[in-house]
Scaffold this motif. Structure first.
Motif, PDB file in Angstrom:
ATOM      1  N   TYR A  21      18.684  -1.057  -3.272  1.00 19.47           N
ATOM      2  CA  TYR A  21      18.442  -0.629  -1.894  1.00 19.47           C
ATOM      3  C   TYR A  21      17.960   0.813  -1.913  1.00 19.47           C
ATOM      4  N   VAL A  22      16.721   1.034  -1.545  1.00 14.86           N
ATOM      5  CA  VAL A  22      16.085   2.345  -1.673  1.00 14.86           C
ATOM      6  C   VAL A  22      16.100   3.055  -0.320  1.00 14.86           C
ATOM      7  N   GLN A  23      16.868   4.125  -0.232  1.00 14.37           N
ATOM      8  CA  GLN A  23      16.982   4.862   1.025  1.00 14.37           C
ATOM      9  C   GLN A  23      15.744   5.701   1.330  1.00 14.37           C
ATOM     10  N   ASP A  24      15.036   6.148   0.309  1.00 12.02           N
ATOM     11  CA  ASP A  24      13.840   6.976   0.518  1.00 12.02           C
ATOM     12  C   ASP A  24      12.669   6.312  -0.197  1.00 12.02           C
ATOM     13  N   ILE A  25      11.904   5.527   0.533  1.00 10.87           N
ATOM     14  CA  ILE A  25      10.806   4.793  -0.095  1.00 10.87           C
ATOM     15  C   ILE A  25       9.643   5.701  -0.466  1.00 10.87           C
ATOM     16  N   VAL A  40      16.750  -7.490 -11.027  1.00  5.88           N
ATOM     17  CA  VAL A  40      17.521  -7.684  -9.796  1.00  5.88           C
ATOM     18  C   VAL A  40      16.922  -8.846  -9.012  1.00  5.88           C
ATOM     19  N   GLU A  41      17.624  -9.240  -7.985  1.00  6.39           N
ATOM     20  CA  GLU A  41      17.127 -10.329  -7.153  1.00  6.39           C
ATOM     21  C   GLU A  41      16.226  -9.829  -6.036  1.00  6.39           C
ATOM     22  N   MET A  42      16.542  -8.652  -5.484  1.00 10.56           N
ATOM     23  CA  MET A  42      15.761  -8.106  -4.377  1.00 10.56           C
ATOM     24  C   MET A  42      15.596  -6.601  -4.525  1.00 10.56           C
ATOM     25  N   VAL A  43      14.440  -6.108  -4.114  1.00 13.07           N
ATOM     26  CA  VAL A  43      14.224  -4.675  -3.929  1.00 13.07           C
ATOM     27  C   VAL A  43      13.991  -4.463  -2.438  1.00 13.07           C
ATOM     28  N   VAL A  44      14.866  -3.660  -1.826  1.00 13.38           N
ATOM     29  CA  VAL A  44      14.850  -3.457  -0.378  1.00 13.38           C
ATOM     30  C   VAL A  44      14.696  -1.969  -0.092  1.00 13.38           C
ATOM     31  N   GLY A  45      13.840  -1.626   0.859  1.00 15.92           N
ATOM     32  CA  GLY A  45      13.633  -0.237   1.247  1.00 15.92           C
ATOM     33  C   GLY A  45      14.090   0.012   2.667  1.00 15.92           C
ATOM     34  N   GLN A  46      14.467   1.263   2.941  1.00 17.20           N
ATOM     35  CA  GLN A  46      14.868   1.694   4.286  1.00 17.20           C
ATOM     36  C   GLN A  46      13.943   2.825   4.707  1.00 17.20           C
ATOM     37  N   GLY A  54      -0.909   6.578   1.372  1.00 12.37           N
ATOM     38  CA  GLY A  54      -1.198   5.649   0.294  1.00 12.37           C
ATOM     39  C   GLY A  54       0.026   5.028  -0.356  1.00 12.37           C
ATOM     40  N   LEU A  55       1.125   4.972   0.344  1.00 14.77           N
ATOM     41  CA  LEU A  55       2.367   4.450  -0.224  1.00 14.77           C
ATOM     42  C   LEU A  55       2.203   2.979  -0.615  1.00 14.77           C
ATOM     43  N   ASP A  56       2.591   2.644  -1.838  1.00 15.86           N
ATOM     44  CA  ASP A  56       2.495   1.286  -2.363  1.00 15.86           C
ATOM     45  C   ASP A  56       3.814   0.561  -2.092  1.00 15.86           C
ATOM     46  N   PRO A  59       6.215  -3.536  -4.418  1.00 14.70           N
ATOM     47  CA  PRO A  59       7.430  -3.971  -5.131  1.00 14.70           C
ATOM     48  C   PRO A  59       8.526  -4.491  -4.207  1.00 14.70           C
ATOM     49  N   TYR A  60       8.438  -4.222  -2.907  1.00 14.72           N
ATOM     50  CA  TYR A  60       9.562  -4.507  -2.023  1.00 14.72           C
ATOM     51  C   TYR A  60       9.564  -5.953  -1.548  1.00 14.72           C
ATOM     52  N   ASN A  61      10.732  -6.569  -1.631  1.00 10.31           N
ATOM     53  CA  ASN A  61      10.923  -7.873  -1.006  1.00 10.31           C
ATOM     54  C   ASN A  61      11.126  -7.743   0.494  1.00 10.31           C
ATOM     55  N   LEU A  62      11.627  -6.583   0.921  1.00  8.58           N
ATOM     56  CA  LEU A  62      11.944  -6.359   2.334  1.00  8.58           C
ATOM     57  C   LEU A  62      11.991  -4.868   2.589  1.00  8.58           C
ATOM     58  N   VAL A  63      11.424  -4.443   3.715  1.00  4.84           N
ATOM     59  CA  VAL A  63      11.561  -3.062   4.173  1.00  4.84           C
ATOM     60  C   VAL A  63      12.264  -3.088   5.527  1.00  4.84           C
ATOM     61  N   LEU A  64      13.346  -2.348   5.628  1.00  2.00           N
ATOM     62  CA  LEU A  64      14.099  -2.221   6.872  1.00  2.00           C
ATOM     63  C   LEU A  64      13.746  -0.882   7.500  1.00  2.00           C
ATOM     64  N   THR A  65      13.595  -0.874   8.821  1.00  2.00           N
ATOM     65  CA  THR A  65      13.239   0.365   9.504  1.00  2.00           C
ATOM     66  C   THR A  65      13.967   0.459  10.834  1.00  2.00           C
ATOM     67  N   SER A  66      14.369   1.670  11.172  1.00  4.94           N
ATOM     68  CA  SER A  66      14.996   1.918  12.478  1.00  4.94           C
ATOM     69  C   SER A  66      13.954   2.283  13.531  1.00  4.94           C
ATOM     70  N   LEU A  67      12.689   2.275  13.150  1.00  3.26           N
ATOM     71  CA  LEU A  67      11.584   2.523  14.080  1.00  3.26           C
ATOM     72  C   LEU A  67      11.002   1.175  14.503  1.00  3.26           C
ATOM     73  N   PRO A  68      11.266   0.717  15.716  1.00  5.03           N
ATOM     74  CA  PRO A  68      10.820  -0.629  16.112  1.00  5.03           C
ATOM     75  C   PRO A  68       9.326  -0.860  15.942  1.00  5.03           C
TER      76      PRO A  68
END
Length: 396
Positions: A21-25, A40-46, A54-56, A59-68
């Protein structure tokens, strides 16, 4: 950097986590994540901050964001994304008393300048009229003749920041420029969690988090901010009552204990389906009630009561081109703004964030025309997302 990455890889190999779980993508290189992904099974970003150019995200299976409004942007880049608000760590209350003396009448603690340029200008105006005390990074870069520079007390991090919030009667919040029309930041939860009366900028989704002018106080302009602050300073008992309600709301709905309870089924739903062990936990169902401003007082009474109630296995949310502080809406979670009628593109972030299972339209059988109409957007989005959409007749 390479040494830090080597340590991180060693930790992953030792602990064998299911999820990284990556807090700073913006910080971890995509090449490193691709390297450890087979472990691992999942790579998740916040994400809750500006994105590096140009952010790549591959690699992420899922990105979570608090910005709707970022949910759709991530999905447009080909990555699964979901709305996930940040919160408050209730363990802080073991180290800081929030029922004691609050010597600071009015504070601001946060960034000055940079990404916060618009908010800093507003703080300058407030400081011109009110006894605002300021802590935060960037203060040394303010002009020497700035009143904020004169009120600046230095930086305050970690426990020092929470101690200041616990000793503040009223504290200010303004969102970073990238938040646009949406409530998002940590200060919403930190300030209320520490029992301060929070004055924050009015945002489209804020009533989904706090009841405006009941649990927090809102402003839509610098002049309104000054006016409401004067009222709060003149009525400290009223400010304390708002603070108490805001703290109760945070401790009930916005702690990290609650967030983690929400996170586990969210991760399970986005777990790679190729894994034979994948299980998908049931999630709470969401019903979105769409209503025009002219019909809001004609919502059927049982439906209005249900919108004000808490439900065990589902949630209900009102969306409409309605003043969020209109009489009769208190107690309802709502995504309401008169700007919705002007900018129907605001419908998409709502659906991205709330992921409704069903949409119920309050209707008076009037024919709706025009592709720019927000209600038409609701219907189109529902069809595209295969969301069940039905109507209920408004009261006469």
């Amino acid at each position: 950097m390479q040494q830090l990455l080597a340590i991180l890889e060693a930790q992953i190999r030792w602990w064998k986590p299911t999820v990284v779980y990556v807090q700073d993508i913006n910080w971890l290189p995509a090449a490193f994540l691709q390297h450890v992904k087979p472990l691992v099974e999942m790579v998740v970003g916040q994400n809750a901050c500006p994105l590096a150019p140009g952010l790549d995200l591959s690699p992420y299976n899922l990105v979570l964001t608090s910005l709707p409004h970022y949910v759709g942007r991530f999905r447009n880049q080909g990555v699964q994304a979901a709305y996930f608000p940040i919160g408050f760590d209730q363990r802080l209350l073991q180290r800081h008393r929030t029922d004691g003396n609050r010597p600071h009448a009015l504070t601001f603690i946060g960034g000055l300048g940079g990404y916060h340029s618009q908010g800093t200008q507003m703080l300058e105006g407030i400081a011109q009229e009110l006894p605002l005390q300021v802590w935060g990074y960037g203060g040394q870069q303010l002009p020497t003749d700035s009143i904020l520079r004169q009120r600046w007390r230095g930086e305050a991090w970690a426990d020092d920041m929470y101690s200041l919030l616990a000793s503040s009667q009223i504290t200010l919040n303004r969102h970073i420029d990238i938040a646009e029309g949406y409530a998002n930041n940590m200060r919403l939860y930190e300030s209320t969690g520490m029992g301060a009366c929070l004055l924050t900028d009015a945002k489209l989704n804020l009533p989904c988090l706090f009841e405006p002018d009941h649990e927090v106080v809102t402003y839509s302009s610098p002049a309104e901010a000054v006016s409401k602050l004067k009222q709060l300073l003149a009525q400290p008992e009223a400010a304390a009552a708002i603070a108490a309600r805001g703290q109760a709301r945070t401790l009930k709905h916005h702690t990290y204990s609650q967030r983690m309870a929400d996170l586990v089924p969210l991760l399970q739903r986005h777990r790679p389906k190729t894994r034979s062990s994948a299980t998908h936990a049931p999630r709470d169902q969401t019903l979105l009630v769409a209503c025009r401003a002219e019909l809001v007082h004609r919502i059927p009474k049982p439906l209005a009561e249900a919108l004000r109630s808490e439900h065990l296995n589902h949630r209900m949310l009102l969306i409409g081109d309605i003043d969020p502080q209109a009489q009769g809406l208190q107690g309802m979670q709502r995504w309401c703004s008169s700007t919705l009628g002007i900018d129907p593109t605001q419908v998409q972030p709502c659906l991205d964030a709330m992921e409704p299972d069903q949409i119920l339209i309050v209707d008076d059988q009037r024919t709706v025309t025009g592709s720019s109409d927000w209600m038409t957007q609701i219907r189109h989005q529902a069809e595209a997302r295969q969301i069940v959409c039905s109507s209920v007749r408004a009261r006469p």
